[in-house]
Design an enzyme around this catalytic site. Structure first.
Site, PDB file in Angstrom:
ATOM      1  N   HIS A 224     -17.566  54.756  -8.857  1.00 16.84           N
ATOM      2  CA  HIS A 224     -18.854  54.554  -9.525  1.00 16.84           C
ATOM      3  C   HIS A 224     -19.957  54.688  -8.497  1.00 16.84           C
ATOM      4  CE1 HIS A 224     -21.995  52.825 -11.994  1.00 16.84           C
ATOM      5  NE2 HIS A 224     -21.215  53.093 -13.015  1.00 16.84           N
TER       6      HIS A 224
ATOM      7  N   ASP B 216     -14.830  53.054 -18.087  1.00 10.06           N
ATOM      8  CA  ASP B 216     -14.114  53.986 -18.961  1.00 10.06           C
ATOM      9  C   ASP B 216     -12.605  53.946 -18.785  1.00 10.06           C
ATOM     10  OD1 ASP B 216     -16.291  55.060 -20.256  1.00 10.06           O
ATOM     11  OD2 ASP B 216     -16.777  56.335 -18.551  1.00 10.06           O
TER      12      ASP B 216
HETATM   13  N1  ACO Z   1     -10.795  60.342  -7.511  1.00  5.80           N
HETATM   14  C1  ACO Z   1     -10.643  60.766  -6.233  1.00  5.80           C
HETATM   15  N2  ACO Z   1     -11.615  60.758  -5.308  1.00  5.80           N
HETATM   16  C2  ACO Z   1     -12.818  60.305  -5.679  1.00  5.80           C
HETATM   17  C3  ACO Z   1     -13.082  59.847  -6.980  1.00  5.80           C
HETATM   18  C4  ACO Z   1     -12.019  59.871  -7.910  1.00  5.80           C
HETATM   19  N3  ACO Z   1     -12.209  59.440  -9.158  1.00  5.80           N
HETATM   20  N4  ACO Z   1     -14.376  59.454  -7.082  1.00  5.80           N
HETATM   21  C5  ACO Z   1     -14.918  59.655  -5.873  1.00  5.80           C
HETATM   22  N5  ACO Z   1     -13.978  60.168  -5.017  1.00  5.80           N
HETATM   23  C6  ACO Z   1     -14.170  60.464  -3.592  1.00  5.80           C
HETATM   24  C7  ACO Z   1     -14.982  61.734  -3.404  1.00  5.80           C
HETATM   25  O1  ACO Z   1     -14.117  62.860  -3.320  1.00  5.80           O
HETATM   26  C8  ACO Z   1     -15.697  61.432  -2.120  1.00  5.80           C
HETATM   27  O2  ACO Z   1     -14.751  61.592  -1.068  1.00  5.80           O
HETATM   28  P1  ACO Z   1     -15.227  62.127   0.403  1.00  5.80           P
HETATM   29  O3  ACO Z   1     -16.125  61.043   0.922  1.00  5.80           O
HETATM   30  O4  ACO Z   1     -13.968  62.283   1.143  1.00  5.80           O
HETATM   31  O5  ACO Z   1     -15.948  63.410   0.140  1.00  5.80           O
HETATM   32  C9  ACO Z   1     -16.005  59.937  -2.210  1.00  5.80           C
HETATM   33  O6  ACO Z   1     -14.965  59.406  -3.052  1.00  5.80           O
HETATM   34  C10 ACO Z   1     -17.376  59.607  -2.801  1.00  5.80           C
HETATM   35  O7  ACO Z   1     -17.478  60.261  -4.064  1.00  5.80           O
HETATM   36  P2  ACO Z   1     -18.812  60.896  -4.631  1.00  5.80           P
HETATM   37  O8  ACO Z   1     -18.433  61.941  -5.642  1.00  5.80           O
HETATM   38  O9  ACO Z   1     -19.689  61.308  -3.495  1.00  5.80           O
HETATM   39  O10 ACO Z   1     -19.468  59.641  -5.328  1.00  5.80           O
HETATM   40  P3  ACO Z   1     -20.607  59.688  -6.429  1.00  5.80           P
HETATM   41  O11 ACO Z   1     -21.289  58.382  -6.386  1.00  5.80           O
HETATM   42  O12 ACO Z   1     -21.447  60.913  -6.284  1.00  5.80           O
HETATM   43  O13 ACO Z   1     -19.790  59.869  -7.812  1.00  5.80           O
HETATM   44  C11 ACO Z   1     -18.521  59.360  -9.741  1.00  5.80           C
HETATM   45  C12 ACO Z   1     -19.453  58.808  -8.654  1.00  5.80           C
HETATM   46  C13 ACO Z   1     -19.162  60.600 -10.396  1.00  5.80           C
HETATM   47  C14 ACO Z   1     -18.360  58.291 -10.828  1.00  5.80           C
HETATM   48  C15 ACO Z   1     -17.154  59.703  -9.113  1.00  5.80           C
HETATM   49  O14 ACO Z   1     -16.555  58.553  -8.554  1.00  5.80           O
HETATM   50  C16 ACO Z   1     -16.183  60.369 -10.108  1.00  5.80           C
HETATM   51  O15 ACO Z   1     -16.214  61.594 -10.280  1.00  5.80           O
HETATM   52  N6  ACO Z   1     -15.308  59.561 -10.790  1.00  5.80           N
HETATM   53  C17 ACO Z   1     -14.424  60.093 -11.810  1.00  5.80           C
HETATM   54  C18 ACO Z   1     -15.173  60.306 -13.122  1.00  5.80           C
HETATM   55  C19 ACO Z   1     -15.523  59.004 -13.806  1.00  5.80           C
HETATM   56  O16 ACO Z   1     -14.701  58.108 -13.963  1.00  5.80           O
HETATM   57  N7  ACO Z   1     -16.795  58.917 -14.266  1.00  5.80           N
HETATM   58  C20 ACO Z   1     -17.285  57.747 -15.036  1.00  5.80           C
HETATM   59  C21 ACO Z   1     -18.258  56.961 -14.239  1.00  5.80           C
HETATM   60  S1  ACO Z   1     -18.750  55.535 -15.098  1.00  5.80           S
HETATM   61  C22 ACO Z   1     -19.851  56.087 -16.223  1.00  5.80           C
HETATM   62  O17 ACO Z   1     -20.526  57.066 -16.071  1.00  5.80           O
HETATM   63  C23 ACO Z   1     -19.955  55.372 -17.433  1.00  5.80           C
END
Ligand code: ACO
Length: 401
Positions: A280, A337
């Site tokens: 998140h 979620d």
């Molecule tokens: N699985 C694996 N790796 C992940 C995940 C995941 N679900 N989420 C983040 N990471 C990793 C990224 O690859 C990144 O790694 P790095 O530092 O080695 O490059 C690091 O964690 C940070 O991730 P970001 O994408 O930079 O974080 P951001 O804050 O931009 O994204 C998000 C947040 C979009 C929720 C992300 O965690 C994600 O894609 N999660 C899966 C989708 C999801 O569940 N979305 C619902 C969110 S809640 C809502 O909107 C109601």
């Protein structure tokens, strides 16, 4: 970069912050969130207490107007909503024009926009009274549109609700009433949905809410601002994650249930796969909503006597992630979620309708944020950029390129 080009006309310095990770876009008195401590409050009330004790319509009122309603205020609010629940019959024709395979989020976004054509007076809101009229209209008509979208997919007749019922009970009846009109209320279903809608009701400046505020800041009307919010919510990185989670859990089950294999995929930087429902932007400890929903999922499955094998897969994934250095270092925890889809499924809601359920829950938050933005007379939302393209070039005629 020419430093002068970074000066804004208000004499501030233009900052570059992709994804607005550190940029506040407004002052807001609606939702308080502490991502480190896992705290979420609507207008000062804890999400745990609201999910336990409140009804969804009370929370709508609280978010939009700032205070919990008295009995009389709630009754008037509900009566005003009921008086607006009619949706123009021609909207059914628009709905008929969509292919059966259309994703309900696209359909809902379109129908919400289309409502403007039938309610043109909802656009210019020069007073709080005009705003109130637009607000009760959308709160009344959106559940009807959601139920119609669902019933159309199943080939069921489209009709209206039952004004004698509470807001959520009425919605559940509109969804599940048999073609014969027969309907048996199931308190477990209504209570679970009430809780889920409350937990989704607002989350400060997330992607869809920021979209609603920015579209509304041009003084486009409430309905089209909400329509844009629905489109933003649809994406799998935002609200669409609830559908993506259950599809992922199903895929793991079909593949033999090896959660470690999928954990490895999620950690592999060459593989685009992410563990859906994890991570998140602001929660870096735990998502308080996920805690409540996990417990609710257990309760609902027990109450309804359902054994869902994907719940075990979900719990195994969560346990492994909590012990895995990749997830621990990046502070990736289950989000709202992760468990919600398991409940929706137990309630008999098909997977494509999961994100529309989220939209129905988020509706009061979008409305409250739009209203606050208009009352605060915020300027039009217009981010700046750092230009990194070509310098001045001479036009080359097409035959010489
Ligand atoms: N699985 C694996 N790796 C992940 C995940 C995941 N679900 N989420 C983040 N990471 C990793 C990224 O690859 C990144 O790694 P790095 O530092 O080695 O490059 C690091 O964690 C940070 O991730 P970001 O994408 O930079 O974080 P951001 O804050 O931009 O994204 C998000 C947040 C979009 C929720 C992300 O965690 C994600 O894609 N999660 C899966 C989708 C999801 O569940 N979305 C619902 C969110 S809640 C809502 O909107 C109601």
């Amino acid at each position: 970069i020419d430093i002068k080009s970074l000066r804004s006309d208000t004499n501030g310095v233009v900052t570059l912050d992709p994804g607005y990770k550190n940029t506040g876009s407004c002052e807001s008195a609606i939702t308080f969130l502490d991502g480190e401590k896992g705290i979420l409050r609507y207008r000062g009330y804890s999400i745990e207490e609201l999910a336990e004790k409140a009804r969804f319509l009370e929370v709508c009122y609280l978010l939009i107007f700032g205070e919990l309603p008295t009995e009389e205020q709630l009754e008037k609010f509900h009566n005003d909503i009921k008086a607006q629940s009619h949706v123009d019959e021609d909207v059914k024709k628009i709905l008929d024009g969509f292919p059966k395979s259309a994703h309900p989020m696209g359909v809902l976004s379109s129908l919400t926009s289309a409502l403007v054509a039938f309610n043109p007076s909802s656009v210019n809101v020069d007073s709080e009274e005009d705003m109130y009229k637009a607000i009760v209209k959308i709160l009344a008509k959106f559940p009807v549109l959601t139920a119609w979208t669902y019933r159309k997919r199943l080939g069921l007749p489209l009709d209206y609700g039952d004004d004698s019922l509470r807001y959520v009970d009425n919605f559940v009846k509109m969804m599940f009433k048999k073609p014969s009109g027969e309907y048996t209320s199931k308190p477990t279903v209504v209570d679970a949905l009430n809780k889920l809608l409350i937990l989704h009701a607002d989350h400060e400046q997330n992607c869809s809410t920021s979209t609603v505020r920015i579209v509304g800041s041009s003084h486009a009307g409430l309905f089209v601002s909400i329509s844009a919010g629905i489109a933003a919510l649809w994406g799998p990185l935002h609200g669409g994650a609830n559908q993506a989670v259950i599809e992922m859990l199903e895929a793991i089950k079909e593949d033999g249930g090896d959660t470690k294999k999928f954990m490895a995929k999620a950690k592999d930087k060459e593989d685009p796969f992410r563990l859906m429902g994890f991570g998140h932007r602001v929660y870096k400890n735990f998502d308080p909503r996920a805690k409540i929903i996990k417990k609710a999922a257990d309760d609902v499955l027990e109450d309804l006597g359902i054994e869902d094998p994907v719940l075990d897969i979900a719990k195994a994934l969560e346990k492994e992630a909590l012990e895995d250095p990749y997830f621990v270092e990046r502070k990736l925890y289950p989000n709202v979620d992760f468990y919600s889809g398991i409940i929706y499924r137990a309630l008999g809601i098909p997977v494509e309708m999961f994100t529309p359920m989220f939209a129905l829950g988020r509706l009061p938050g979008w409305i409250a944020q739009w209203r606050e933005m208009r009352l605060q007379k915020e300027p039009i939302g217009r981010p700046r950029q750092i230009y990194v393209g070509a310098n001045l070039r001479s036009f080359v005629p097409i035959e010489k390129r």
